[in-house]
Design a protein around this motif. Structure first.
Motif, PDB file in Angstrom:
ATOM      1  N   LEU A  85       0.850  -1.180   0.000  1.00 30.56           N
ATOM      2  CA  LEU A  85       0.000   0.000   0.000  1.00 30.56           C
ATOM      3  C   LEU A  85       0.885   1.229   0.000  1.00 30.56           C
ATOM      4  O   LEU A  85       2.016   1.190   0.485  1.00 30.56           O
ATOM      5  CB  LEU A  85      -0.854   0.027   1.257  1.00 30.56           C
ATOM      6  CG  LEU A  85      -1.801  -1.128   1.522  1.00 30.56           C
ATOM      7  CD1 LEU A  85      -2.373  -0.999   2.924  1.00 30.56           C
ATOM      8  CD2 LEU A  85      -2.903  -1.137   0.494  1.00 30.56           C
ATOM      9  N   MET A  86       0.388   2.319  -0.501  1.00 33.98           N
ATOM     10  CA  MET A  86       1.075   3.596  -0.376  1.00 33.98           C
ATOM     11  C   MET A  86       0.269   4.472   0.574  1.00 33.98           C
ATOM     12  O   MET A  86      -0.884   4.770   0.331  1.00 33.98           O
ATOM     13  CB  MET A  86       1.189   4.289  -1.731  1.00 33.98           C
ATOM     14  CG  MET A  86       2.214   3.658  -2.649  1.00 33.98           C
ATOM     15  SD  MET A  86       3.890   3.744  -1.961  1.00 33.98           S
ATOM     16  CE  MET A  86       4.132   5.517  -1.979  1.00 33.98           C
ATOM     17  N   VAL A  87       0.855   4.819   1.686  1.00 35.47           N
ATOM     18  CA  VAL A  87       0.191   5.672   2.666  1.00 35.47           C
ATOM     19  C   VAL A  87       1.083   6.865   2.934  1.00 35.47           C
ATOM     20  O   VAL A  87       2.194   6.711   3.446  1.00 35.47           O
ATOM     21  CB  VAL A  87      -0.084   4.911   3.976  1.00 35.47           C
ATOM     22  CG1 VAL A  87      -0.723   5.838   5.003  1.00 35.47           C
ATOM     23  CG2 VAL A  87      -0.980   3.720   3.709  1.00 35.47           C
ATOM     24  N   ASP A  88       0.604   8.036   2.541  1.00 33.05           N
ATOM     25  CA  ASP A  88       1.396   9.260   2.707  1.00 33.05           C
ATOM     26  C   ASP A  88       2.799   9.110   2.155  1.00 33.05           C
ATOM     27  O   ASP A  88       3.786   9.522   2.759  1.00 33.05           O
ATOM     28  CB  ASP A  88       1.467   9.642   4.185  1.00 33.05           C
ATOM     29  CG  ASP A  88       0.377  10.647   4.525  1.00 33.05           C
ATOM     30  OD1 ASP A  88      -0.417  10.997   3.631  1.00 33.05           O
ATOM     31  OD2 ASP A  88       0.327  11.076   5.689  1.00 33.05           O
ATOM     32  N   GLY A  89       2.873   8.514   1.008  1.00 38.21           N
ATOM     33  CA  GLY A  89       4.155   8.374   0.351  1.00 38.21           C
ATOM     34  C   GLY A  89       5.009   7.243   0.855  1.00 38.21           C
ATOM     35  O   GLY A  89       6.111   7.033   0.364  1.00 38.21           O
TER      36      GLY A  89
END
Lengths: 356, 442
Positions: free
Chosen positions: B420-424
């Motif tokens: 996943l990408m979370v805040d970069g």
């Protein structure tokens, strides 16, 4: 289940059949004195022990153990032989009045009749008696009948001579933990997990009435478990009262936090006469009750507070005497003529305690 | 408003590892405000709508679900899936044959034994964690608990990956006796929309009934007013937090319309009889009802197995209650054609000691115990892994919580090795140090 379970023996420490019965039953009746309680014998098996009974002759005791085996101990010497027939643990043992025969009930649901004094006992009869565990058996005063109870919630009565079923009594809804023949031989008492204590009329084979032993049952809502039950039953020799043992204050059943409790009923009308408590034993359950000739009820308690022999009379709520055993106990039997008590322990020991 | 560091959407947040790396090379992933997604306007914070999630949509189209039985307190493997009768540690319970020749389980599970051809035993579980809380955490997240990070539980991940956009029911439901009926906090950085809704036994979610005396027209006007105020507020800026609030309201409204889904009394009398009218039987029937209505993740907690005292009496009691409803549910899922789409897992926080203690109890034991899987892509009628003769150690097929978590996801078609990408930040969906147990998947 094999038809003829193989008996196995280990090298006996003493001759298989006790030869010298001298110390078992004194010529003169002994006077039992609970204040003189002391451990006089201590023998070890190689696995934790479960149940025990002393022969009416006082010569031998039989124990059961977590390896499914039975042991016959020579009480004069501590020598033993080991034999196997059951396919699970054995919690129920009962001698014949002459001491020549033993009936055992296993957690696989079978009853076995053993010529117990044989050099290498093998079951002479095996009956598939219950669906699931047999928890307790008792023999009628005349020795003719065997009653068995267990997890299938059915009480069954058998002819001892043939193994033929005499009666099947339905009325409990949960596991039945204890059974006791009344001294008249015509009535049977049975107690279950939920504190139901039924009196059965063996002539009519009907439930005659019930005693309310609910204080011996706990439903712990947080853990979502039923716990407790009527673990032991005894009637003082007068026959006027009935005692039921188990536990209460089960604040943490899964963690072994509960205290021993014994209820005393008036037999005639079922009225609760006394609630016998045991202060200072925060981890204990009464596994068995036995009546002494003077009306005292002796209980064995085991649990996180260790092993105790507890003595109650009908005058006091609290026990009149207590004796701490060297380790947690799981079952007990007494040979009244000699005042010798056998206790079995999780630490693999059979201990003999004397009231003389 | 504080920026929320969690995902604001559903499966579209997931980026395949190779896709992520490719995008990085193209310099397209940086920045936290990304347009797109089902709600108009830019989203600040959390995870933006990175892709249209074709793979995820394909996954949803397969309509996969997960059903977990949490045997709270620590089920004894010796009285259930890995009996050792006649040994020093075996206790009084015997082993019985199952519907799969050669596989035996405890006699305390006679009905389940007849469904073994749908199940797979993983008898080599070693999680090396004997604490209840930590054990539960690692079994639900697939990772060891650390102060440095919170990880989402399998229910939240399943809800995110498997729930359909148009699904009106919550995607993550826990059926917990005495569970309080509120919302949990298991989603970590996935955001509150993937937290569980806990049902107290067979009761519908709290506050899901329209207040008595409120006319439909009044109710409608209330919501119209709320929507208008909401739209005004959102026009000044959306965040992952506001999206989550909006989603919660909308989901609650849809849930109120479908409150009957939680009513097992709508099931036939014969089905209620088959499952049994005790609490656990009705909870299993409710689980079937929820799964049949498209809920992506259902967890049923059965309690309590923390049997330090009188282990055998309590397992007789608890498994006596568990066996028939569980077996009935597995059988029904198969009959209804749902088992192909439903992963079934039976887990605990750990197993119990082979040693029997002084009180006829068994204590905590995480070195050698069993998890059961079934359905979906799991191999049927199999036993993977083994313990030694007395059950004290794993001797074959050792697996841990990380591998199990990967395997749960793979069993329902989710690539567990994606991120996943979370805040970069790239956050692997499952522990990258672990791998799926491919041998139990088909």
């Amino acid at each position: 289940m094999p038809d003829q379970p193989a008996a196995t023996t280990q090298t006996p420490a003493t001759p298989a059949t006790p030869a010298t019965p001298a110390p078992a039953t004194p010529a003169q009746p002994v006077v039992l004195d609970i204040k003189k309680t002391k451990v006089t014998g201590d023998w070890t098996y190689d696995r934790p022990l479960l149940a025990t009974r002393i022969s009416p002759t006082g010569l031998v005791a039989v124990t059961s153990s977590e390896d499914f085996q039975l042991q016959r101990w020579d009480l004069a010497t501590g020598g033993r032989i080991v034999f196997k027939g059951h396919e699970s643990w054995v919690h129920a043992l009962q001698f014949s009045p002459d001491g020549n025969e033993l009936v055992s009930g296993g957690c696989e649901g079978t009853l076995m009749w053993w010529p117990i004094l044989d050099a290498e006992p093998k079951p002479k009869r095996t009956v598939q008696a219950h669906q699931g565990w047999i928890r307790a058996i008792d023999r009628s005063p005349d020795g003719a009948l065997i009653a068995s109870v267990g997890n299938d919630a059915v009480v069954r009565v058998w002819y001892n001579a043939t193994g033929e079923k005499v009666a099947e009594l339905a009325g409990h809804e949960r596991h039945i933990y204890s059974v006791l023949f009344h001294a008249d031989g015509k009535h049977l008492l049975t107690g279950d997990l939920t504190g139901k204590l039924h009196l059965w009329d063996l002539d009519t084979r009907k439930l005659e009435r019930s005693f309310d032993a609910k204080p011996l049952h706990t439903y712990e809502g947080g853990q979502r478990v039923d716990f407790g039950g009527i673990r032991g039953l005894a009637m003082p020799t007068s026959g006027a009262q009935l005692c039921a043992g188990g536990l209460h204050k089960a604040t943490n059943p899964l963690g072994a936090v509960h205290e021993p409790l014994m209820l005393r009923f008036n037999y005639a009308d079922g009225k609760l006469l006394k609630t016998h408590i045991c202060d200072g034993i925060p981890g204990g359950v009464i596994w068995r009750l036995q009546a002494l000739p003077d009306g005292t009820i002796m209980a064995v308690s085991g649990g996180s507070s260790g092993g105790w022999l507890l003595f109650f009379n009908d005058q006091q709520d609290k026990e009149i005497h207590r004796f701490q055993l060297p380790a947690l106990a799981r079952d007990m039997d007494i040979h009244l003529a000699s005042g010798r008590i056998a206790t079995v322990h999780a630490d693999h020991h059979l201990r003999i305690t004397s009231l003389v | 408003m504080q920026r929320a560091t969690y995902a604001c959407g559903t499966h579209e947040h997931v980026l395949r590892r190779r896709g992520f790396l490719g995008a990085l090379a193209g310099g397209t992933l940086f920045g936290s405000a990304i347009t797109g997604g089902p709600l108009a306007g830019p989203v600040v914070g959390g995870l933006g709508w990175l892709t249209q999630g074709q793979a995820a949509e394909a996954l949803q189209a397969r309509d996969m679900r997960v059903l977990v039985f949490n045997m709270h307190g620590g089920l004894s493997q010796l009285e259930s899936w890995d009996p050792k009768p006649g040994t020093k540690t075996g206790g009084p319970c015997r082993a019985i044959p199952t519907s799969v020749p050669g596989i035996h389980i405890s006699e305390l599970l006679p009905y389940t034994a007849q469904q073994m051809h749908h199940l797979c035993l993983l008898r080599g579980v070693n999680t090396a964690e004997d604490d209840h809380g930590k054990g539960a955490y690692l079994m639900m997240t697939g990772r060891r608990q650390t102060p440095a990070a919170e990880y989402p539980q399998i229910g939240s991940v399943s809800a995110m990956m498997l729930s359909k956009k148009e699904q009106s029911l919550p995607g993550h439901i826990l059926i917990t006796p005495g569970g309080g009926g509120g919302r949990g906090n298991e989603s970590a950085y996935l955001g509150p929309r993937f937290n569980s809704i806990a049902l107290d036994g067979q009761k519908p979610p709290l506050y899901s009934a329209k207040p008595d005396g409120m006319a439909d027209e009044v109710e409608k006007r209330r919501h119209t007013f709320r929507e208008r105020i909401n739209a005004e507020f959102l026009s000044r800026g959306r965040t992952a937090v506001t999206d989550a609030y909006t989603h919660s309201y909308e989901q609650a409204l849809r849930l109120m319309e479908r409150r009957d889904v939680f009513d097992v009394n709508k099931e036939s009398a014969s089905d209620q009889e088959r499952y049994g009218k005790n609490d656990f039987g009705r909870q299993c029937l409710l689980a079937r009802r929820l799964l049949s209505n498209g809920v992506s993740f259902v967890q049923v907690t059965h309690s309590n197995y923390d049997t330090h005292n009188e282990n055998f009496n309590f397992h007789l009691e608890q498994l006596g209650e568990f066996d028939k409803p569980f077996a009935t549910l597995v059988s029904d899922l198969h009959t209804l054609g749902l088992l192909e789409q439903t992963l079934v897992v039976v887990l605990s926080e750990f197993g119990r000691t082979p040693n029997i203690n002084l009180y006829y109890g068994r204590d905590h034991w995480s070195k050698a115990w069993t998890v059961v899987m079934g359905g979906a892509k799991v191999a049927r009628g199999a036993a993977f892994g083994a313990t030694n003769a007395e059950g004290t150690e794993v001797v074959d097929g050792q697996v841990d919580h990380g591998a199990l978590f990967h395997t749960y996801l793979q069993a329902v078609g989710v690539d567990s090795e994606q991120s996943l990408m979370v805040d970069g930040r790239e956050l692997p969906l499952a522990d990258p140090a672990a791998k799926p147990i491919w041998k139990v998947l088909v």
